[in-house]
Design an enzyme around this catalytic site. Structure first.
Site, short mmCIF file in Angstrom:
data_model
loop_
_atom_site.label_atom_id
_atom_site.label_comp_id
_atom_site.label_asym_id
_atom_site.label_seq_id
_atom_site.Cartn_x
_atom_site.Cartn_y
_atom_site.Cartn_z
CD GLU A 187 2.83 -1.77 5.05
OE1 GLU A 187 2.64 -1.14 4.01
OE2 GLU A 187 2.09 -2.68 5.44
NE ARG A 191 1.95 1.28 2.67
CZ ARG A 191 0.76 1.52 3.24
NH1 ARG A 191 0.22 2.69 3.17
NH2 ARG A 191 0.14 0.56 3.90
CG ASP A 336 -1.54 -10.24 1.86
OD1 ASP A 336 -0.38 -10.31 2.30
OD2 ASP A 336 -2.27 -9.24 2.02
CD GLU A 510 -6.34 -5.30 -0.66
OE1 GLU A 510 -7.43 -4.78 -0.32
OE2 GLU A 510 -5.23 -4.89 -0.25
CB THR A 598 2.11 -6.16 -3.04
OG1 THR A 598 0.89 -6.56 -2.41
CG2 THR A 598 3.03 -5.49 -2.03
C1 DMJ Z 1 -1.33 -2.17 0.50
O1 DMJ Z 1 -0.37 -1.55 1.25
C2 DMJ Z 1 -0.78 -3.31 -0.29
O2 DMJ Z 1 -1.68 -3.69 -1.27
C3 DMJ Z 1 -0.50 -4.48 0.55
O3 DMJ Z 1 0.03 -5.61 -0.09
C4 DMJ Z 1 -1.83 -4.89 1.13
N1 DMJ Z 1 -2.30 -3.86 1.99
C5 DMJ Z 1 -2.43 -2.55 1.45
C6 DMJ Z 1 -3.76 -2.27 0.83
O4 DMJ Z 1 -4.82 -2.90 1.39
#
Ligand code: DMJ
Length: 633
Positions: A187, A191, A336, A510, A598
């Site tokens: 994370e 982020r 995912d 998403e 992501t």
């Molecule tokens: C985000 O932190 C990113 O897209 C991650 O890959 C999936 N989860 C959250 C959003 O849902």
């Protein structure tokens, strides 16, 4: 992505507990006063319906049933609805019937401004923002800039100069990674590292967007974003100091120390270990420090050496021995972004690393073979899960997280060109045709997840009715209607199931992400229209009164909805950004020039140059896909 959100559970310390306590204590209290250890004969001989325990049992059943129906809300849930039109009357839309995408785009900017300004007003510098309580909370003693850093590139794209200046000032004056704090490797990478790197990229590439002023904090000859990114990355890299090279789930920032997960016998989520590559590779390119590249690339090799069957990976990996743990296969949480980063690594380095396209293609074929099925009675296409392995039953469950997939398929087919451009290439194939069809079908299913809900906002998890045994990819099935009939008894609704514990909406991006890719690539206007519908639902049900920001929902399937009182950082980093891009012209972040990580943070594509190269090769496989010279697992 691997961030697993705790399920909606009642908090037995809240006002809801009071309600429940009341119900239970009237039972227990009665028992304590009236019920002797042995029953008097007269009581014993009463008919069943006259016995207290009969009524007690019935009451307990009713209490249980009411709880299951969501009668009592969870701790974080406030009963105050965010549904009043006044909660979003600030939006400056004209009443004209004419569709004006620029006007809609501006409405998204206003939603951003309201979100940001509320955060600035009530929770400045905090990592969490609870907009209904109007409070913030930190995840580390001095905060990590969780919301500020995740929002930087959205502010640049939306040209929010003064707000960006304030953010830079906080980063320059208050942000330190020197904190005795364990953080999630994944994370924090996607982020914080991703947010800083994309801000660096956009600021350098588009200096006219939210331009820096002479007296800006950190402006004078200092590359604030890159310096903070490099400092953070050096700390995060300690996660990779495991016996196998698979990163530990957490890192202590101050101690430069990787820390195994406290759960799952120390195993890391596969998506966590295998979707940090875009960030570290871009940093390696920017700094020329090859060790960033080598560490993350090594994990790709370790994963592939495990020879995942048909390219599908179990959702846990051991940092100790580098092996997969268990057989749970899914494209939802913990699985995912592994798939997402296969194709995006291929694109990031200008298609100079075909190994990742090969792995992507293998995995997509595996998804078709094992996970794609169709619903009944209408015939929607879904991607299910194999919780006990590929030889065991298919579960018709789709996390909302899976909805990144159709957009990523379309991106993989065209490489970022429009479909019209890609079709003119000599390489266009029947497989591309089929993959685009799959992308359209799954996007429609994800849109259905929104249409199914009372608020028009998707649940965290949706189940589906499927045939027994399930129909597999390509088997004859009904063709679903093109639109979702709003009649509450419409037949299409029979295909969808949302369980009580899964009704929360966390402002996830998403589906918006896929709408953005599908619009850019196919040019089909319906994807823009669906995005606009979703945006209106966010306004209607997640806007907090008095320009107080936006909140997630604990139950999005009831009107008024139950509120969760949290504004996620990805609300700004992704959901609002994808909406903004969806309503923007195609030349803003052209898809054949950038890759978005992501967390929705754009990086440039680049050539590897003399310093970098793919440092590994796939082991040879035989016709069955088994590693040559090694026993079949
Ligand atoms: C985000 O932190 C990113 O897209 C991650 O890959 C999936 N989860 C959250 C959003 O849902």
């Amino acid at each position: 992505m691997a961030f697993n959100v705790p399920r909606h559970l009642p908090d037995f310390g809240s006002q809801n507990r009071d309600l429940e306590d009341h119900a239970w204590s009237s039972l227990r209290g009665a028992g304590a006063r009236d019920k002797p250890f042995t029953y008097t004969p007269s009581y014993k001989n009463r008919p069943l319906w006259r016995k207290k325990r009969f009524f007690g049992g019935i009451t307990m059943l009713v209490v249980f049933a009411l709880y299951m129906l969501g009668f009592w809300s969870s701790p974080e849930v406030k009963s105050k609805p965010a549904t009043a039109k006044s909660a979003w009357s600030w939006i400056g839309m004209s009443n004209s019937d004419k569709v004006d995408w620029e006007e809609r785009r501006q409405a998204v900017v206003e939603a951003f401004q309201v979100s940001w300004d509320a955060y600035e007003r009530y929770a400045w510098g905090y990592d969490e923002f609870h907009p209904v309580a109007k409070t913030g909370k930190n995840m580390a003693p001095q905060g990590l800039g969780w919301i500020i850093i995740d929002s930087l590139d959205t502010m640049i794209l939306m040209n929010q100069t003064s707000r960006l200046q304030h953010a830079r000032q906080w980063i320059s004056e208050s942000l330190t990674w020197e904190q005795n704090q364990d953080v999630s490797t994944f994370e924090t990478t996607i982020r914080m590292l991703g947010g800083l790197l994309s801000a660096h990229y956009l600021q350098t590439e588009f200096p006219n967007l939210a331009p820096l002023e002479e007296d800006d904090e950190g402006a004078a000859g200092e590359d604030l974003y890159l310096e903070k990114a490099k400092d953070l990355a050096d700390r995060l890299l300690s996660a990779f100091e495991s016996p196998s090279g698979v990163p530990y789930s957490s890192v202590n920032l101050e101690k430069f120390k990787g820390i195994p997960s406290h759960d799952d016998q120390g195993a890391a989520s596969t998506a966590e270990a295998l979707s940090v590559q875009l960030e570290f590779k871009y940093l390696a390119k920017l700094t020329g420090e090859k060790y960033f590249w080598d560490k993350v690339e090594k994990v790709m090799e370790i994963a592939d050496d495990n020879n995942p069957r048909d390219g599908l990976v179990p959702i846990y990996m051991h940092p100790i021995n580098g092996e997969f743990k268990g057989e749970n296969i899914r494209l939802g949480s913990r699985g995912d972004s592994y798939y997402e980063y296969l194709i995006k690594q291929y694109l990031q380095t200008n298609k100079e690393e075909p190994i990742y396209q090969e792995m992507w293609k293998e995995s997509l074929a595996g998804v078709r073979k094992h996970l794609v099925t169709y619903t009944e009675p209408s015939g929607y296409t879904i991607i299910g899960e194999r919780p006990s392995g590929l030889n065991k039953a298919l579960s018709p469950k789709m996390d909302h997280l899976v909805c990144f997939y159709p957009g990523t398929i379309a991106l993989a087919v065209t490489g970022g060109l429009t479909e019209a451009e890609a079709r003119k290439l000599p390489t266009w194939s029947q497989q591309d045709e089929d993959d685009m069809q799959l992308a359209h079908e799954i996007t429609q299913t994800c849109w259905g997840m929104y249409k199914y809900m009372a608020t028009g906002l998707a649940a965290e998890i949706t189940y589906f009715n499927i045939a027994k045994p399930p129909l597999m990819d390509g088997q004859p099935h009904n063709v679903p209607p093109a639109t979702f009939d709003p009649d509450p008894d419409a037949s299409w609704r029979k295909d969808f199931i949302v369980k009580n514990n899964d009704q929360h909406n966390l402002q996830r991006p998403e589906t918006l992400e896929s709408l953005f890719y599908m619009w850019r690539i196919t040019g089909d206007i319906k994807y823009r229209e669906w995005g606009w519908e979703m945006f209106k639902s966010f306004l209607e049900y997640e806007a907090v009164e008095d320009k107080g920001g936006f909140t997630g929902l604990a139950n999005a399937n009831t009107i008024p909805p139950r509120i969760k009182d949290n504004m996620e950082s990805f609300w700004i980093a992704e959901s609002l950004k994808y909406l903004y891009l969806l309503f923007s012209d195609d030349d803003l972040l052209p898809l054949d020039k950038v890759v978005l990580n992501t967390e929705g943070h754009p990086f440039p594509r680049f050539s590897m140059g003399p310093l970098f190269s793919t440092g590994w090769q796939r082991k040879p496989r035989d016709a069955n896909g088994d590693l040559v010279g090694e026993p079949t697992p």
